[in-house]
Structure formats: structure tokens, C-alpha cells
Write a protein that holds these residues in place. Structure first.
Motif, PDB file in Angstrom:
ATOM      1  N   THR A   8      -8.491   5.019   1.127  1.00  0.00           N
ATOM      2  CA  THR A   8      -9.247   5.252  -0.107  1.00  0.00           C
ATOM      3  C   THR A   8      -9.701   3.948  -0.760  1.00  0.00           C
ATOM      4  OG1 THR A   8      -7.207   5.300  -1.409  1.00  0.00           O
ATOM      5  CG2 THR A   8      -8.003   7.402  -0.537  1.00  0.00           C
ATOM      6  N   LEU A   9      -9.445   2.823  -0.109  1.00  0.00           N
ATOM      7  CA  LEU A   9      -9.732   1.515  -0.695  1.00  0.00           C
ATOM      8  C   LEU A   9     -10.847   0.798   0.061  1.00  0.00           C
ATOM      9  CD1 LEU A   9      -6.058   0.233  -1.076  1.00  0.00           C
ATOM     10  CD2 LEU A   9      -7.531   1.061  -2.925  1.00  0.00           C
ATOM     11  N   PRO A  10     -11.600  -0.064  -0.626  1.00  0.00           N
ATOM     12  CA  PRO A  10     -12.501  -0.958   0.104  1.00  0.00           C
ATOM     13  C   PRO A  10     -11.679  -1.829   1.057  1.00  0.00           C
ATOM     14  CG  PRO A  10     -12.954  -1.016  -2.259  1.00  0.00           C
ATOM     15  CD  PRO A  10     -11.669  -0.268  -2.088  1.00  0.00           C
ATOM     16  N   GLU A  41     -15.365   3.420   6.719  1.00  0.00           N
ATOM     17  CA  GLU A  41     -16.123   2.509   5.864  1.00  0.00           C
ATOM     18  C   GLU A  41     -15.593   1.074   5.921  1.00  0.00           C
ATOM     19  OE1 GLU A  41     -16.506   4.023   1.922  1.00  0.00           O
ATOM     20  OE2 GLU A  41     -17.217   5.982   2.590  1.00  0.00           O
ATOM     21  N   MET A  42     -14.608   0.825   6.776  1.00  0.00           N
ATOM     22  CA  MET A  42     -14.060  -0.524   6.920  1.00  0.00           C
ATOM     23  C   MET A  42     -15.120  -1.469   7.485  1.00  0.00           C
ATOM     24  SD  MET A  42     -10.815  -1.856   9.228  1.00  0.00           S
ATOM     25  CE  MET A  42     -11.746  -2.260  10.711  1.00  0.00           C
ATOM     26  N   ARG A  43     -15.209  -2.666   6.909  1.00  0.00           N
ATOM     27  CA  ARG A  43     -16.075  -3.696   7.450  1.00  0.00           C
ATOM     28  C   ARG A  43     -15.269  -4.528   8.444  1.00  0.00           C
ATOM     29  NH1 ARG A  43     -19.509  -6.024   2.239  1.00  0.00           N
ATOM     30  NH2 ARG A  43     -19.601  -4.070   1.063  1.00  0.00           N
ATOM     31  N   LEU A  44     -15.761  -4.659   9.654  1.00  0.00           N
ATOM     32  CA  LEU A  44     -15.070  -5.422  10.690  1.00  0.00           C
ATOM     33  C   LEU A  44     -15.878  -6.666  11.021  1.00  0.00           C
ATOM     34  CD1 LEU A  44     -12.835  -5.784  12.791  1.00  0.00           C
ATOM     35  CD2 LEU A  44     -14.146  -4.305  14.335  1.00  0.00           C
ATOM     36  N   GLU A  98      -1.092   1.711  -6.472  1.00  0.00           N
ATOM     37  CA  GLU A  98      -1.878   1.602  -7.700  1.00  0.00           C
ATOM     38  C   GLU A  98      -2.211   0.153  -8.056  1.00  0.00           C
ATOM     39  OE1 GLU A  98       2.293   0.845  -8.845  1.00  0.00           O
ATOM     40  OE2 GLU A  98       1.290   2.272  -7.501  1.00  0.00           O
ATOM     41  N   ARG A  99      -1.545  -0.818  -7.416  1.00  0.00           N
ATOM     42  CA  ARG A  99      -1.779  -2.231  -7.733  1.00  0.00           C
ATOM     43  C   ARG A  99      -2.887  -2.831  -6.863  1.00  0.00           C
ATOM     44  NH1 ARG A  99       2.740  -3.661 -10.930  1.00  0.00           N
ATOM     45  NH2 ARG A  99       1.324  -5.215 -11.837  1.00  0.00           N
ATOM     46  N   ILE A 100      -3.350  -2.083  -5.876  1.00  0.00           N
ATOM     47  CA  ILE A 100      -4.306  -2.628  -4.916  1.00  0.00           C
ATOM     48  C   ILE A 100      -5.693  -2.044  -5.168  1.00  0.00           C
ATOM     49  CG2 ILE A 100      -4.862  -2.934  -2.477  1.00  0.00           C
ATOM     50  CD1 ILE A 100      -1.939  -2.578  -1.818  1.00  0.00           C
ATOM     51  N   ALA A 101      -6.669  -2.944  -5.418  1.00  0.00           N
ATOM     52  CA  ALA A 101      -8.046  -2.501  -5.653  1.00  0.00           C
ATOM     53  C   ALA A 101      -8.912  -2.621  -4.404  1.00  0.00           C
ATOM     54  CB  ALA A 101      -8.662  -3.324  -6.787  1.00  0.00           C
ATOM     55  N   GLY A 102      -8.500  -3.417  -3.462  1.00  0.00           N
ATOM     56  CA  GLY A 102      -9.236  -3.619  -2.224  1.00  0.00           C
ATOM     57  C   GLY A 102      -8.465  -4.582  -1.347  1.00  0.00           C
ATOM     58  N   ALA A 110       0.823  -1.207   0.000  1.00  0.00           N
ATOM     59  CA  ALA A 110       0.000   0.000   0.000  1.00  0.00           C
ATOM     60  C   ALA A 110       0.862   1.264   0.000  1.00  0.00           C
ATOM     61  CB  ALA A 110      -0.921   0.001   1.213  1.00  0.00           C
ATOM     62  N   ALA A 111       2.024   1.168   0.630  1.00  0.00           N
ATOM     63  CA  ALA A 111       2.923   2.322   0.680  1.00  0.00           C
ATOM     64  C   ALA A 111       3.800   2.424  -0.558  1.00  0.00           C
ATOM     65  CB  ALA A 111       3.797   2.238   1.932  1.00  0.00           C
TER      66      ALA A 111
END
Length: 294
Positions: free
Chosen positions: A234-236, A262-265, A128-132, A123-124
Motif C-alpha cells: 500500500t506504500l510508494p 506499482e513498484m519502481r525498479l 503507520e510510521r512509513i510513508a514510502g 513495515a510489520a
């Protein structure tokens, strides 16, 4: 009945720039959409995700393509003679190499334990390679007591005589943290962890990896990864915590949710570190989350 870990996928070996090859399983190769990339824990391998990958890739509605990676030194991937390269940073670069090999620009990921730490690094370095992201029992704060627990059981590894013995050892070692598992679940875990190599049943990873953790000084708190976690904002994002986990605390999980509203726990009762993702209603919740990522 135990699971057949040898079918339902295509097998690939991905060359790395340093000469090693990584083993990758691809489930539902013809399915549409972004592939889900699964990254296992420190001493684990792609078989951890086998049953989940079958479930996700054969869903009647929106079947997903799923790829599971054996990190270097685990499973059928090559072992590294330069054991100092068994690091989260190197393994993050290996994931990028897998994406490049398959021509994947971006993907949603599931990271269990160390796999989730790899995702913090990605992520750091390659956001750009991570969609969720799904983080399975891992977050930006790692509890020392949980690491000491892992250090302890890796340090007293026993060599089982057969898979029945391996099942009994796992239940004896981890039973208190996983009170809801049934006998078939423990046998499935044994099938995922152990492999017969030259007539001996051994845990399927390079012993040098365990030696690294056994040598680690855990007398001081580890640096946190909140700065890296913030790249997930900024990601799901979905976080899963085993209710009896000692590696990811409830306090950290709640702090993650505050930082990413918006994180689902998902808290998994009766499971510790790390929750088994193909049990109960976890697969349906994962599919509902992952199938919406574009």
C-alpha cells in the motif's frame, strides 16, 4: 577531489532507553515536507549517504530534509557492550526512538542492505510510521552467495596504512563488482568507510558486528521475508538493484515487482552490492520519487 564529509548538516545525538546514544545527521533542517530517513548497511554508517543527502537537500525545486542514522555500534553512535543486541529487530526499535525524539509521525525511508531489512521489520511492526520506501539492493530473499561474499571480506579485514592504501584495498576487493567506478569514487568510498581512531585507520564499526556474521551458519537458505514485504503493497515503493549484485537476484527483483505492480525498479549497470546512490542519474530519480510522497 574527494568529498568533505564534515559539513552541510546538523549533528544530533539521540538517547535510547538502554542508555546508548545514536548519532544522526540532519541535512536541510529548514526544508518543508516529510524528512527522508536513510538507513545504512551492516558495517556502514551515515557517511554513505552524505553526498546524496547534500544533493537531495539542496535541489532548486522541492529541496528535501534528509536524516542519516548511524546504527548502534557504527560511526559516531555508541557501541553496545551487550553485543547480542546487534540485531535487526533492536535496530528497528532504535529507528522508532529516533522518530519519536524528533517528533516525526511518519517518513519515507531509504534502506541499503541491512537498512532495508530493518524496513521490512518496521513495515510489520510500525506500518503507520512509513510513508514510502526505497530498498537499495535488498529484498525479501537474500542470496546465500552474496552473504558469503560479505562474510569473506569482513573476515579478512586489512588495516590500511593511510587513505591511499584504504582506497587501493577497496578497489582490489570490490573492483570486479563495480567496474564503472573511477579513482575518485573509490577514494570517496574509503572516506565513508574508514575513520582515524587514536592514530589508526579502521573500518568505522564495532568489530563484534563482523564477528557475528563470521560466526553465522550459511550452509542453509535463510527464511524469506515475503510476509513482511507484503506490508509495502500500500506504500510508494522503489527498488534499486546493482546489475552485478550477488545479494539481490534479478529473479527476486522481478518477483517483487509482480507482487507490488506499482513498484519502481531501477537496475544500476556497472555496480554491485550495494549501488552508490549519489552517482549518475540515481539522485534525480530518487528525488523525483521521494518528492511526491506526502
Amino acid at each position: 577531489m574527494t568529498s568533505n564529509y564534515t559539513s552541510g548538516f546538523d549533528r544530533h545525538f539521540v538517547p535510547l532507553i538502554d542508555g546508548l546514544r545514536l548519532h544522526v545527521r540532519v541535512y536541510g533542517a529548514g526544508n518543508d515536507g516529510l524528512p527522508v530517513i536513510c538507513l545504512p548497511g551492516l558495517s556502514r554508517n551515515s557517511r554513505d549517504f552524505h553526498q546524496l543527502a547534500l544533493q537531495l537537500s539542496t535541489q532548486p525545486s522541492a529541496p528535501l530534509r534528509v536524516m542519516t542514522i548511524d546504527s548502534r555500534g557504527r560511526g559516531l553512535s555508541d557501541r553496545d557492550e551487550k553485543t547480542e543486541r546487534y540485531t535487526v529487530a533492536t535496530e528497528a526499535q532504535d529507528v522508532v526512538a529516533v522518530l519519536d525524539h524528533f517528533g516525526i509521525d511518519r517518513a519515507p525511508f531509504i534502506g541499503t542492505s541491512r537498512g532495508g531489512l530493518i524496513l521490512h521489520v518496521l513495515a510489520a511492526t510500525h506500518p503507520e510510521r512509513i510513508a514510502g520506501v526505497v530498498l537499495n539492493d535488498i529484498g525479501p530473499v537474500i542470496e546465500i552467495e552474496g552473504l558469503k561474499q560479505i562474510q569473506a571480506y569482513l573476515g579478512r579485514e586489512r588495516h590500511p596504512a593511510d587513505f591511499d592504501d584504504a582506497t587501493a584495498i577497496l578497489k582490489e576487493t570490490h573492483g570486479a563488482s563495480f567496474p564503472t567506478l573511477e579513482d575518485a569514487d573509490w577514494r570517496d568510498m574509503a572516506d565513508a568507510i574508514y575513520r582515524d581512531i587514536d592514530g589508526e585507520l579502521v573500518a568505522d564499526f564495532d568489530p563484534a558486528i563482523a564477528e557475528q556474521l563470521r560466526a553465522a551458519d550459511l550452509s542453509q537458505p535463510l527464511p524469506d521475508l515475503w510476509a513482511q514485504f507484503d506490508f509495502f503493497r500500500t506504500l510508494p515503493l522503489m527498488a534499486i538493484r546493482g546489475a552485478t549484485s550477488r545479494l539481490l537476484s534479478q529473479e527476486t527483483a522481478e518477483a517483487m515487482a509482480k507482487r507490488h505492480p506499482e513498484m519502481r525498479l531501477l537496475i544500476v549497470p556497472g555496480q554491485g552490492h550495494a549501488p552508490i546512490l549519489h552517482l549518475g542519474d540515481i539522485p534525480s530519480k530518487l528525488h523525483a520519487f521521494l518528492s511526491t510522497i506526502r
